[in-house]
Scaffold this motif. Structure first.
Motif, PDB file in Angstrom:
ATOM      1  N   SER A 114      94.242 -31.806  16.010  1.00  0.00           N
ATOM      2  CA  SER A 114      93.351 -32.310  14.960  1.00  0.00           C
ATOM      3  C   SER A 114      91.869 -32.166  15.284  1.00  0.00           C
ATOM      4  O   SER A 114      91.052 -32.987  14.868  1.00  0.00           O
ATOM      5  CB  SER A 114      93.673 -33.778  14.639  1.00  0.00           C
ATOM      6  OG  SER A 114      95.013 -33.896  14.223  1.00  0.00           O
ATOM      7  N   CYS A 115      91.509 -31.140  16.015  1.00  0.00           N
ATOM      8  CA  CYS A 115      90.101 -30.867  16.295  1.00  0.00           C
ATOM      9  C   CYS A 115      89.466 -30.272  15.041  1.00  0.00           C
ATOM     10  O   CYS A 115      90.013 -29.329  14.463  1.00  0.00           O
ATOM     11  CB  CYS A 115      89.991 -29.879  17.460  1.00  0.00           C
ATOM     12  SG  CYS A 115      88.300 -29.402  17.845  1.00  0.00           S
ATOM     13  N   PRO A 116      88.339 -30.800  14.610  1.00  0.00           N
ATOM     14  CA  PRO A 116      87.672 -30.221  13.445  1.00  0.00           C
ATOM     15  C   PRO A 116      87.263 -28.768  13.729  1.00  0.00           C
ATOM     16  O   PRO A 116      86.798 -28.445  14.820  1.00  0.00           O
ATOM     17  CB  PRO A 116      86.431 -31.099  13.264  1.00  0.00           C
ATOM     18  CG  PRO A 116      86.715 -32.353  14.013  1.00  0.00           C
ATOM     19  CD  PRO A 116      87.634 -31.976  15.129  1.00  0.00           C
ATOM     20  N   GLU A 117      87.461 -27.902  12.737  1.00  0.00           N
ATOM     21  CA  GLU A 117      87.146 -26.479  12.924  1.00  0.00           C
ATOM     22  C   GLU A 117      85.693 -26.248  13.312  1.00  0.00           C
ATOM     23  O   GLU A 117      85.403 -25.363  14.106  1.00  0.00           O
ATOM     24  CB  GLU A 117      87.508 -25.671  11.677  1.00  0.00           C
ATOM     25  CG  GLU A 117      88.990 -25.419  11.585  1.00  0.00           C
ATOM     26  CD  GLU A 117      89.354 -24.216  10.738  1.00  0.00           C
ATOM     27  OE1 GLU A 117      88.538 -23.293  10.590  1.00  0.00           O
ATOM     28  OE2 GLU A 117      90.480 -24.210  10.229  1.00  0.00           O
ATOM     29  N   ASP A 118      84.769 -27.051  12.775  1.00  0.00           N
ATOM     30  CA  ASP A 118      83.361 -26.832  13.110  1.00  0.00           C
ATOM     31  C   ASP A 118      83.059 -27.175  14.568  1.00  0.00           C
ATOM     32  O   ASP A 118      82.082 -26.687  15.131  1.00  0.00           O
ATOM     33  CB  ASP A 118      82.432 -27.587  12.160  1.00  0.00           C
ATOM     34  CG  ASP A 118      82.577 -29.095  12.239  1.00  0.00           C
ATOM     35  OD1 ASP A 118      83.681 -29.584  12.566  1.00  0.00           O
ATOM     36  OD2 ASP A 118      81.591 -29.785  11.953  1.00  0.00           O
ATOM     37  N   GLU A 119      83.905 -27.985  15.206  1.00  0.00           N
ATOM     38  CA  GLU A 119      83.731 -28.253  16.634  1.00  0.00           C
ATOM     39  C   GLU A 119      84.441 -27.201  17.474  1.00  0.00           C
ATOM     40  O   GLU A 119      83.946 -26.801  18.520  1.00  0.00           O
ATOM     41  CB  GLU A 119      84.248 -29.648  16.989  1.00  0.00           C
ATOM     42  CG  GLU A 119      83.353 -30.757  16.462  1.00  0.00           C
ATOM     43  CD  GLU A 119      83.803 -32.134  16.919  1.00  0.00           C
ATOM     44  OE1 GLU A 119      84.084 -32.295  18.130  1.00  0.00           O
ATOM     45  OE2 GLU A 119      83.857 -33.045  16.076  1.00  0.00           O
ATOM     46  N   GLU A 120      85.614 -26.758  17.024  1.00  0.00           N
ATOM     47  CA  GLU A 120      86.348 -25.738  17.766  1.00  0.00           C
ATOM     48  C   GLU A 120      85.606 -24.412  17.755  1.00  0.00           C
ATOM     49  O   GLU A 120      85.496 -23.737  18.764  1.00  0.00           O
ATOM     50  CB  GLU A 120      87.757 -25.561  17.183  1.00  0.00           C
ATOM     51  CG  GLU A 120      88.534 -24.416  17.794  1.00  0.00           C
ATOM     52  CD  GLU A 120      88.659 -24.508  19.309  1.00  0.00           C
ATOM     53  OE1 GLU A 120      88.719 -23.443  19.940  1.00  0.00           O
ATOM     54  OE2 GLU A 120      88.678 -25.619  19.875  1.00  0.00           O
ATOM     55  N   PHE A 121      85.107 -24.034  16.615  1.00  0.00           N
ATOM     56  CA  PHE A 121      84.398 -22.769  16.480  1.00  0.00           C
ATOM     57  C   PHE A 121      82.910 -23.083  16.515  1.00  0.00           C
ATOM     58  O   PHE A 121      82.251 -23.261  15.504  1.00  0.00           O
ATOM     59  CB  PHE A 121      84.849 -22.043  15.210  1.00  0.00           C
ATOM     60  CG  PHE A 121      86.329 -21.769  15.251  1.00  0.00           C
ATOM     61  CD1 PHE A 121      86.817 -20.734  16.029  1.00  0.00           C
ATOM     62  CD2 PHE A 121      87.232 -22.575  14.578  1.00  0.00           C
ATOM     63  CE1 PHE A 121      88.187 -20.485  16.112  1.00  0.00           C
ATOM     64  CE2 PHE A 121      88.595 -22.335  14.654  1.00  0.00           C
ATOM     65  CZ  PHE A 121      89.071 -21.291  15.425  1.00  0.00           C
ATOM     66  N   ASP A 122      82.397 -23.191  17.752  1.00  0.00           N
ATOM     67  CA  ASP A 122      81.093 -23.774  18.055  1.00  0.00           C
ATOM     68  C   ASP A 122      79.924 -22.802  18.001  1.00  0.00           C
ATOM     69  O   ASP A 122      78.818 -23.146  18.379  1.00  0.00           O
ATOM     70  CB  ASP A 122      81.145 -24.428  19.435  1.00  0.00           C
ATOM     71  CG  ASP A 122      81.495 -23.444  20.550  1.00  0.00           C
ATOM     72  OD1 ASP A 122      81.682 -22.229  20.274  1.00  0.00           O
ATOM     73  OD2 ASP A 122      81.593 -23.888  21.706  1.00  0.00           O
ATOM     74  N   GLY A 123      80.171 -21.564  17.567  1.00  0.00           N
ATOM     75  CA  GLY A 123      79.100 -20.587  17.498  1.00  0.00           C
ATOM     76  C   GLY A 123      78.860 -19.836  18.793  1.00  0.00           C
ATOM     77  O   GLY A 123      77.986 -18.973  18.860  1.00  0.00           O
TER      78      GLY A 123
END
Length: 160
Positions: free
Chosen positions: A30-39
């Motif tokens: 349940s990790c938010p995508e915006d945190e997982e895909f951090d740029g």
């Protein structure tokens, strides 16, 4: 048959790595995508392991001025417990060393701390949360030993 393929973040298609990470981190944990895909993916070197044509595990190396950080290590649920993550980590560690990174760091989930310790990582600092999951910073020095461990005690070969 297991195979591995390297990807450069800025020039290669990272779809297979993203699929694994989305399933494991976003779906299961349940990790938010915006945190997982951090740029940061564009500046990393990525490794994907395949069984036949199925992407089954991934990890990345972020290279900084004074560090080589291994991260986003994930294996799909159906392929856990088969030594795939160990092979993946040994390859990532070896790549760090071959690029001059004799100190490797990782932010390990607390539930995976023992796995990383068997690879020669030791914790440092205090526990912290990342995406709502308890983590600890860990480090290791050197390359991969002949038995496949991270140097020092391997936790499995019986020789040291």
């Amino acid at each position: 048959m297991l195979t591995m393929k390297w990807f450069m973040g800025t020039k290669d298609d990272l779809t297979d790595a993203y699929t694994i990470r989305r399933d494991v981190f976003c779906g299961e944990q349940s990790c938010p995508e915006d945190e997982e895909f951090d740029g940061s993916d564009g500046s990393c070197v990525h490794l994907v392991m395949y069984e036949d044509d199925l992407p089954v595990a991934t990890g990345r190396i972020m290279i900084g001025d004074d560090f080589f950080k291994i991260g986003r290590v994930a294996t799909i649920m159906t392929h856990r417990g088969r030594g795939i993550a160990t092979s993946l980590m040994q390859t990532l560690i070896g790549a760090c060393v071959s690029m001059g990174g004799h100190r490797q760091i990782i932010n390990a989930q607390i539930v995976a701390k023992g796995f990383y310790e068997k690879l020669g990582f030791t914790p440092y600092g205090e526990e912290f949360e990342e995406a709502g999951i308890p983590h600890i910073a860990m480090e290791r020095f050197g390359g991969v030993s002949k038995c496949g461990s991270g140097g020092g005690h391997c936790g499995g070969c019986g020789k040291h």
